[in-house]
Design a protein around this motif. Sequence first.
Motif, short mmCIF file in Angstrom:
data_model
loop_
_atom_site.label_atom_id
_atom_site.label_comp_id
_atom_site.label_asym_id
_atom_site.label_seq_id
_atom_site.Cartn_x
_atom_site.Cartn_y
_atom_site.Cartn_z
N VAL A 43 0.84 -1.20 0.00
CA VAL A 43 0.00 0.00 0.00
C VAL A 43 0.88 1.25 0.00
O VAL A 43 0.58 2.23 -0.69
CB VAL A 43 -0.96 -0.01 1.22
N GLY A 44 1.98 1.23 0.75
CA GLY A 44 2.90 2.37 0.76
C GLY A 44 3.54 2.61 -0.59
O GLY A 44 3.68 3.75 -1.03
N VAL A 45 3.93 1.52 -1.27
CA VAL A 45 4.53 1.64 -2.60
C VAL A 45 3.53 2.25 -3.58
O VAL A 45 3.84 3.21 -4.30
CB VAL A 45 5.00 0.26 -3.12
N TRP A 46 2.32 1.72 -3.60
CA TRP A 46 1.30 2.21 -4.53
C TRP A 46 0.91 3.65 -4.22
O TRP A 46 0.68 4.45 -5.13
CB TRP A 46 0.07 1.30 -4.49
N LEU A 51 1.29 9.34 -5.72
CA LEU A 51 1.61 10.68 -5.25
C LEU A 51 2.63 11.36 -6.16
O LEU A 51 2.45 12.52 -6.55
CB LEU A 51 2.13 10.61 -3.82
N PHE A 52 3.70 10.64 -6.52
CA PHE A 52 4.72 11.20 -7.42
C PHE A 52 4.10 11.58 -8.77
O PHE A 52 4.35 12.67 -9.29
CB PHE A 52 5.87 10.22 -7.63
N GLY A 53 3.32 10.67 -9.33
CA GLY A 53 2.68 10.95 -10.62
C GLY A 53 1.72 12.11 -10.54
O GLY A 53 1.65 12.95 -11.45
N SER A 54 0.98 12.20 -9.44
CA SER A 54 0.00 13.28 -9.27
C SER A 54 0.69 14.63 -9.13
O SER A 54 0.21 15.64 -9.67
CB SER A 54 -0.87 13.01 -8.04
N VAL A 93 -8.22 17.88 -6.49
CA VAL A 93 -9.29 17.15 -5.80
C VAL A 93 -9.33 15.70 -6.28
O VAL A 93 -9.42 14.76 -5.47
CB VAL A 93 -10.65 17.84 -6.01
N TYR A 94 -9.25 15.51 -7.60
CA TYR A 94 -9.25 14.16 -8.17
C TYR A 94 -8.05 13.36 -7.68
O TYR A 94 -8.18 12.20 -7.26
CB TYR A 94 -9.26 14.25 -9.70
N ALA A 95 -6.86 13.97 -7.71
CA ALA A 95 -5.63 13.26 -7.33
C ALA A 95 -5.64 12.88 -5.86
O ALA A 95 -5.26 11.76 -5.50
CB ALA A 95 -4.42 14.13 -7.64
N LEU A 96 -6.10 13.78 -4.98
CA LEU A 96 -6.15 13.46 -3.56
C LEU A 96 -7.12 12.31 -3.29
O LEU A 96 -6.85 11.43 -2.47
CB LEU A 96 -6.54 14.70 -2.75
N SER A 97 -8.25 12.32 -3.99
CA SER A 97 -9.22 11.23 -3.84
C SER A 97 -8.62 9.91 -4.30
O SER A 97 -8.76 8.89 -3.63
CB SER A 97 -10.49 11.52 -4.65
N LYS A 98 -7.92 9.96 -5.42
CA LYS A 98 -7.32 8.75 -5.97
C LYS A 98 -6.23 8.20 -5.04
O LYS A 98 -6.18 7.00 -4.76
CB LYS A 98 -6.73 9.06 -7.34
N VAL A 102 -7.39 4.49 -3.94
CA VAL A 102 -6.92 3.41 -4.82
C VAL A 102 -5.98 2.40 -4.13
O VAL A 102 -6.21 1.20 -4.26
CB VAL A 102 -6.30 3.99 -6.11
N PRO A 103 -4.93 2.83 -3.42
CA PRO A 103 -4.03 1.81 -2.85
C PRO A 103 -4.71 0.84 -1.89
O PRO A 103 -4.48 -0.38 -1.95
CB PRO A 103 -2.96 2.65 -2.14
#
Length: 197
Positions: A43-46, A51-54, A93-98, A102-103
Amino acid sequence: MTNTPPPYDAAPGPGEEPRSPGSAPEETALLRPPERRVSGRAVGVWTLRLLFGSVLTLALFSALAWGASTLPWGWIPTWAKDRAWLLPVLYLVYALSKVAIVPSWRYRVHRWEVTDDVIYTRTGWVSRSWQLVPVNRLQTVDHTQGWLERVFDVATLEVQTASYAGSSTIEGLDAEEARRLSEELAVRAGTLRDDAT
């Protein structure tokens, strides 16, 4: 003494579905979820990957919004220049939700199991993919560990058969377990191939 025909030769009764040979109800295999979950450290890796991509995408959208609102580009309508800041805000907002959802969802869904003769995986986010790879068809077993996976002590196990559809990947395994599985599967696949010849 009367001769009764085998069940597959008998005509179906009223309201019964015809059966093919060997399709007795007790012979039907049920598709069940694989038993094992990946390591909780995955979960930490994902999360960090997302986070980096966002962050990179947010920087790109912010630069685009800044350029649209300040540079003298006549081809951008006035209403778009005035609301250019909405683009990075909506993406944030989308990135924080994801990143928040997701992980952990992926951890709950992704499962794996290795039996004596098959590698069984379930993956997916919205749609699910169930895959069974016969051990005796394995050609290569790869155990990989990227830099972020090394930080969290997890690894990826990839098994490949002759066909692309028969390949399977299990991400987020405990590093030691992935190493042990890769060695065990390579030996077992070789033994099963030798027995078949």
